[in-house]
Design an enzyme around this catalytic site. Sequence first.
Site, mmCIF file in Angstrom:
data_model
loop_
_atom_site.group_PDB
_atom_site.id
_atom_site.type_symbol
_atom_site.label_atom_id
_atom_site.label_comp_id
_atom_site.label_asym_id
_atom_site.label_seq_id
_atom_site.Cartn_x
_atom_site.Cartn_y
_atom_site.Cartn_z
ATOM 1 N N GLU A 285 0.832 -1.207 0.000
ATOM 2 C CA GLU A 285 0.000 0.000 0.000
ATOM 3 C C GLU A 285 0.867 1.258 0.000
ATOM 4 O OE1 GLU A 285 -2.587 -0.684 3.372
ATOM 5 O OE2 GLU A 285 -3.909 -1.933 2.153
ATOM 6 N N ASP A 365 -8.178 -9.127 3.949
ATOM 7 C CA ASP A 365 -8.050 -8.048 4.916
ATOM 8 C C ASP A 365 -9.198 -8.029 5.937
ATOM 9 O OD1 ASP A 365 -6.851 -5.870 6.012
ATOM 10 O OD2 ASP A 365 -7.583 -4.429 4.556
ATOM 11 N N GLU A 393 -12.793 -2.780 12.028
ATOM 12 C CA GLU A 393 -12.639 -1.956 10.825
ATOM 13 C C GLU A 393 -13.707 -2.216 9.760
ATOM 14 O OE1 GLU A 393 -8.795 -2.304 9.010
ATOM 15 O OE2 GLU A 393 -9.436 -1.317 7.181
HETATM 16 C C1 BDP Z 1 -6.069 -2.303 6.166
HETATM 17 C C2 BDP Z 1 -6.396 -0.952 6.669
HETATM 18 C C3 BDP Z 1 -5.286 0.044 6.536
HETATM 19 C C4 BDP Z 1 -4.027 -0.562 7.108
HETATM 20 C C5 BDP Z 1 -3.728 -1.869 6.422
HETATM 21 C C6 BDP Z 1 -2.591 -2.631 7.066
HETATM 22 O O1 BDP Z 1 -7.506 -0.496 5.933
HETATM 23 O O2 BDP Z 1 -5.678 1.190 7.211
HETATM 24 O O3 BDP Z 1 -2.957 0.302 6.966
HETATM 25 O O4 BDP Z 1 -4.815 -2.719 6.517
HETATM 26 O O5 BDP Z 1 -2.877 -3.575 7.776
HETATM 27 O O6 BDP Z 1 -6.947 -3.156 6.800
HETATM 28 O O7 BDP Z 1 -1.450 -2.294 6.853
#
Ligand code: BDP
Length: 710
Positions: A285, A365, A393
């Site tokens: 990301e 996720d 989340e």
């Molecule tokens: C996702 C979240 C994000 C996190 C990412 C992570 O949306 O905010 O930074 O995972 O785990 O679930 O790095």
Amino acid sequence: ENGIDAWLRYAALPCDVQKAASIPAGIVALNGSETSPVFTAGQELHKGILGIHHKDLVVTNTPTNGSSITIGTVDAFTSTGGALPEIDLKGDGFWLSIKNDSVQIVGQNERGALYGTFQYLSMLAQGNFTEVAYESNPSAPIRWVNQWDNMDDTGTHGSIERGYAGPSIFFADGLIVEDLTRVSQYARLMASIGLNGIIVNNVNANVNLLNSTNMAGLGRIADAMRPWGVRMGISLNFDSPRTLGKLTTADPLDEGVIQWWGDIATDLHDHVPDFAGVLVKANSESQPGPLTYNRTLADGANLFARAIKPHGDAIVMFRAFVYDNKINQTNWKADRANAAVDFFRDLDGKFDDNVVVQIKYGPIDFQVREPVSPLFGHLEQTGSVIELQVTQEYLGQQCHLVYLPPLWKTILNFDMKVDNKPSLVRDIVSGERFNQKLAGYAAVVNVGTNTTWLGNHLAMSNFYAYGRLAWEPTSDDVSILEDWTRLTFGSDRAIIDTITKMSMESWPAHENYTGNLGIQSLTDITGPHYGPKPQSQDGNGWGQWTRADANSIGMDRTVWNGTGYSGQYSSEVAAMYEDVETTPDDLLLWFHHVPYTQKLKSGKTVIQHFYDAHYDGAAVAQTFPKQWEAVKGLIDTERYDEVAFRLEYQAGHALVWRDAINDFYFNMSSIKDEQDRVGNHPWRIEAEDMELDGYTVIQVDPFETASGFH
Ligand code: BDP
């Protein structure tokens, strides 16, 4: 009752129960210094017994033969004349013996003695005076919390990524806060459920945490948590040598970079001599990482492993959450779910021995339903840590009641059948299956300054249960919940029955109204991850795709015709998922792309099941406010009202979910609901039929949440 003491309220027991109990006359805490968890244990026990029994016991450090509760390590206990039966205590384990008015709480180490004390207090607080004599060992050595707290810039107040309970208890204005009262209260909660480590800042890490003022601040955080046996660690940003150190590269094999991280580790160790370790999110990301420099992920992890190696037993927790969020979804074979195994499979054996790999429970996720991450079956020479999420989340962000242990246990009890041998996930993360010394649990918890910690009193059962399951993953999720309820709200049967029933219904209900049959939570995927937005699933780089069209739905992840994901499991598990017939219905659309008219094992079509499940799930949520009324007058008004408010909201929002999703798929498939409910809401008053005065018209997003869009 504002929630601040969570399950450690030590509420007074009724007088008759107090009278019947035989409480020892004094407390002996054998290990000395004021920062020792054994000292803390003595103080906590004093506080607890004062609250529960109104008895003000004296705490000393001199052993006595009289009526007493003795707390200490094995060494301290035996060297002061105490006798123990043959026991086999592992790291952090304890021995608890309660006999008449003599209680022995003996830890393998100081932390273990504190854990045993909390166990004894939990019994007392629940009015349980059984005589016991047993040893208890944690299932795994690593039992951590991850906070996703941001080290924001000056002038901001410590935001928390995916945190739903106010600003950070650790950071404000780009610094570590002065008053760390909440931090030690947090450590107390963690200790009471056997958690021994914390990463205090977000995985998307800000390099400013490493400046000299903040290093000193980290020392203060560690000091505040140490008496509770909680060790502190931090998340690191891979690019820090460039952005903070002004080097020209962050290449993990560059001498200057190695030196730079070595200096940081020394500095960290100077401020926090017992630091727990570092957590690293790399090449994920848009975060920087070793792949940017054509190095392997193992090179990246080992860079940190070698930097911290000279300073005690700290570890590197390297995240397996590595994937390309720009992945091209027009490519039918592209699948984010494949990423972790693709990236890590060949690295097993290449990590230093103080590295563990942190793996989210599913390959995507934290979704409402995912298969177990296949990576758990691939790391035989590297310790695995499972990453769970207490913060909800994707699961209603604490505005919805969702009791998570049934989900977690589904994952932990799954058999990966590696090499045709029993390979339960819980035995992999305990280190047992592949003989790993380092392995365990991490949960994203994200408490904030709100006195309820998580923003909702009922959400705290998830935090409590997380610690209990990390200690003993075979524990029963209902009895954990009952313990939590007694400690949090009291022992009245109506309270326990109400909370148990609602909680145990909550995950299935949530799955039903937010996305069932393995399609995942059909939420707003590119934005806040809250509320229904099925149209956001496809056509984005995040890869949580439904691949739905007018005739069919689901992601073909088979080897023979799809993305090949099912082939990442051991042969027996892969064969099960490869075949539509043997894939369990609750993961059908995860693994297969099928016509809406495909028949499920129940005999229903996929689309009718979709419609019915959304109705069923929402109907369950409708009952929650009513169920909660059963505890009115049995608990304090403050918490009663706050929970009632959330449940009422959930009941309404579940309807929004139900209709948004059902209408969306009705529009897409044009297949009518057999009961003619979908797309047909005679009881609604359409906004366009109303006269608005003093309001501005806005576009509703997602559009399905407005009923009259078609
Ligand atoms: C996702 C979240 C994000 C996190 C990412 C992570 O949306 O905010 O930074 O995972 O785990 O679930 O790095």
